[in-house]
Design a protein around this motif. Structure first.
Motif, PDB file in Angstrom:
ATOM      1  N   MET A   1       0.839  -1.179   0.000  1.00  0.00           N
ATOM      2  CA  MET A   1       0.000   0.000   0.000  1.00  0.00           C
ATOM      3  C   MET A   1       0.885   1.245   0.000  1.00  0.00           C
ATOM      4  N   ASP A   2       0.666   2.088  -0.955  1.00  0.00           N
ATOM      5  CA  ASP A   2       1.467   3.301  -1.087  1.00  0.00           C
ATOM      6  C   ASP A   2       0.651   4.512  -0.662  1.00  0.00           C
ATOM      7  N   TRP A   3       0.377   4.599   0.625  1.00  0.00           N
ATOM      8  CA  TRP A   3      -0.419   5.695   1.165  1.00  0.00           C
ATOM      9  C   TRP A   3       0.480   6.874   1.493  1.00  0.00           C
ATOM     10  N   PRO A   4      -0.081   8.093   1.474  1.00  0.00           N
ATOM     11  CA  PRO A   4       0.727   9.273   1.825  1.00  0.00           C
ATOM     12  C   PRO A   4       1.302   9.136   3.238  1.00  0.00           C
ATOM     13  N   ARG A   5       2.560   9.554   3.379  1.00  0.00           N
ATOM     14  CA  ARG A   5       3.207   9.468   4.676  1.00  0.00           C
ATOM     15  C   ARG A   5       4.208  10.600   4.842  1.00  0.00           C
ATOM     16  N   TYR A   6       4.478  10.925   6.077  1.00  0.00           N
ATOM     17  CA  TYR A   6       5.509  11.899   6.403  1.00  0.00           C
ATOM     18  C   TYR A   6       5.907  11.660   7.861  1.00  0.00           C
ATOM     19  N   GLY A   7       7.200  11.579   8.112  1.00  0.00           N
ATOM     20  CA  GLY A   7       7.667  11.360   9.475  1.00  0.00           C
ATOM     21  C   GLY A   7       7.074  10.095  10.058  1.00  0.00           C
ATOM     22  N   ARG A   8       6.369  10.233  11.172  1.00  0.00           N
ATOM     23  CA  ARG A   8       5.803   9.077  11.873  1.00  0.00           C
ATOM     24  C   ARG A   8       4.397   8.723  11.450  1.00  0.00           C
ATOM     25  N   VAL A   9       3.778   9.512  10.576  1.00  0.00           N
ATOM     26  CA  VAL A   9       2.367   9.275  10.260  1.00  0.00           C
ATOM     27  C   VAL A   9       2.154   8.734   8.855  1.00  0.00           C
ATOM     28  N   VAL A  10       1.057   8.019   8.727  1.00  0.00           N
ATOM     29  CA  VAL A  10       0.575   7.503   7.447  1.00  0.00           C
ATOM     30  C   VAL A  10      -0.872   7.954   7.322  1.00  0.00           C
ATOM     31  N   LEU A  11      -1.258   8.371   6.131  1.00  0.00           N
ATOM     32  CA  LEU A  11      -2.644   8.754   5.857  1.00  0.00           C
ATOM     33  C   LEU A  11      -3.314   7.607   5.113  1.00  0.00           C
ATOM     34  N   LYS A  12      -4.244   6.970   5.790  1.00  0.00           N
ATOM     35  CA  LYS A  12      -4.973   5.846   5.209  1.00  0.00           C
ATOM     36  C   LYS A  12      -6.260   6.380   4.579  1.00  0.00           C
ATOM     37  N   GLU A 110       2.971  16.670  10.984  1.00  0.00           N
ATOM     38  CA  GLU A 110       3.383  15.611  10.057  1.00  0.00           C
ATOM     39  C   GLU A 110       2.219  15.171   9.163  1.00  0.00           C
ATOM     40  N   ALA A 111       1.024  15.101   9.733  1.00  0.00           N
ATOM     41  CA  ALA A 111      -0.147  14.727   8.928  1.00  0.00           C
ATOM     42  C   ALA A 111      -0.424  15.783   7.863  1.00  0.00           C
ATOM     43  N   VAL A 112      -0.290  17.057   8.222  1.00  0.00           N
ATOM     44  CA  VAL A 112      -0.492  18.142   7.256  1.00  0.00           C
ATOM     45  C   VAL A 112       0.567  18.060   6.162  1.00  0.00           C
ATOM     46  N   ARG A 113       1.824  17.814   6.532  1.00  0.00           N
ATOM     47  CA  ARG A 113       2.893  17.686   5.520  1.00  0.00           C
ATOM     48  C   ARG A 113       2.588  16.541   4.544  1.00  0.00           C
ATOM     49  N   ALA A 114       2.113  15.416   5.071  1.00  0.00           N
ATOM     50  CA  ALA A 114       1.774  14.284   4.204  1.00  0.00           C
ATOM     51  C   ALA A 114       0.640  14.655   3.254  1.00  0.00           C
ATOM     52  N   LYS A 145       4.513  25.780  10.598  1.00  0.00           N
ATOM     53  CA  LYS A 145       5.635  24.838  10.544  1.00  0.00           C
ATOM     54  C   LYS A 145       5.500  23.877   9.356  1.00  0.00           C
ATOM     55  N   ALA A 146       4.267  23.544   9.003  1.00  0.00           N
ATOM     56  CA  ALA A 146       4.020  22.619   7.889  1.00  0.00           C
ATOM     57  C   ALA A 146       4.170  23.286   6.528  1.00  0.00           C
ATOM     58  N   GLY A 147       4.275  24.638   6.494  1.00  0.00           N
ATOM     59  CA  GLY A 147       4.485  25.323   5.223  1.00  0.00           C
ATOM     60  C   GLY A 147       3.465  26.379   4.865  1.00  0.00           C
ATOM     61  N   ASP A 171       5.971  27.064  -3.214  1.00  0.00           N
ATOM     62  CA  ASP A 171       6.576  27.410  -1.924  1.00  0.00           C
ATOM     63  C   ASP A 171       6.724  26.215  -1.006  1.00  0.00           C
ATOM     64  N   PHE A 172       6.237  25.061  -1.440  1.00  0.00           N
ATOM     65  CA  PHE A 172       6.246  23.870  -0.590  1.00  0.00           C
ATOM     66  C   PHE A 172       7.453  23.010  -0.925  1.00  0.00           C
ATOM     67  N   GLY A 173       8.324  22.826   0.053  1.00  0.00           N
ATOM     68  CA  GLY A 173       9.487  21.986  -0.136  1.00  0.00           C
ATOM     69  C   GLY A 173       9.298  20.642   0.547  1.00  0.00           C
ATOM     70  N   PRO A 174      10.147  19.689   0.242  1.00  0.00           N
ATOM     71  CA  PRO A 174      10.014  18.355   0.843  1.00  0.00           C
ATOM     72  C   PRO A 174      10.226  18.384   2.353  1.00  0.00           C
TER      73      PRO A 174
END
Length: 176
Positions: A1-12, A110-114, A145-147, A171-174
């Motif tokens: 499953m290739d769900w959006p993720r960033y840091g410690r979170v995954v968006l299902k 982290e969820a917002v970044r994902a 903080k998320a951008g 304006d959004f960087g990785p």
């Protein structure tokens, strides 16, 4: 499953189906009076079965993508969604971290970044916006903080002052 993720979170994605524990977490999030107050609403009083029916109907809308936020252990944290989606243009972001024992630990950021990485990547959007209460300093700091950047102040629908924020793809960087 290739769900959006960033840091410690995954968006299902809701479209992947929710476990009974995820449904219970989501239901309790919307029933919590403190979370409802921060969201500018009243606590949910609808029975569980009707809540599920309503949520499932909402997730079928073509202008909305909803996700459950999972932590590094795969446990429910909250929900994030992109709604009022104008394909190739913009969407509005909404987030609720329902696990109050996790507030202030960076999971919301982290969820917002994902969600933003997904919005600007696979969805191909140019801008994501949101509105939050001006007095909700914790949320404002997390969004910055998320951008996001603040683009205006104004009266909100509940009589409180709102802050309008946005982030543009260019304006959004990785990394924040």
């Amino acid at each position: 499953m290739d769900w959006p993720r960033y840091g410690r979170v995954v968006l299902k994605p809701f479209s992947s189906g929710l476990s009974e524990e995820e449904w219970k977490g989501l239901y309790e999030t919307f029933r919590d009076p403190e979370i409802a107050a921060w969201n500018g609403s009243s606590p949910l009083r609808t029975p569980f079965w009707l809540f599920k029916r309503f949520v499932l109907a909402e997730t079928k809308r073509k202008d909305r993508l909803a996700f459950i936020v999972l932590d590094e252990k795969g446990e429910y944290l909250g929900t994030v969604e992109l709604y009022d989606i104008l394909p190739g243009e913009q969407a509005t972001l909404g987030i609720l971290i329902g696990r109050k024992d996790r507030w202030g630990q960076g999971y919301g950021t982290e969820a917002v970044r994902a969600a933003l990485a997904y919005a600007f990547g696979p969805l191909g959007l140019k801008r994501v916006r949101l509105r939050t209460f001006a007095h909700n300093l914790r949320a404002r700091r997390a969004f910055l903080k998320a951008g996001f950047r603040e683009v205006g102040l104004g009266p909100g629908p509940k009589g409180k002052e709102d802050v309008y924020m946005e982030v543009r793809r260019e304006d959004f960087g990785p990394e924040a």
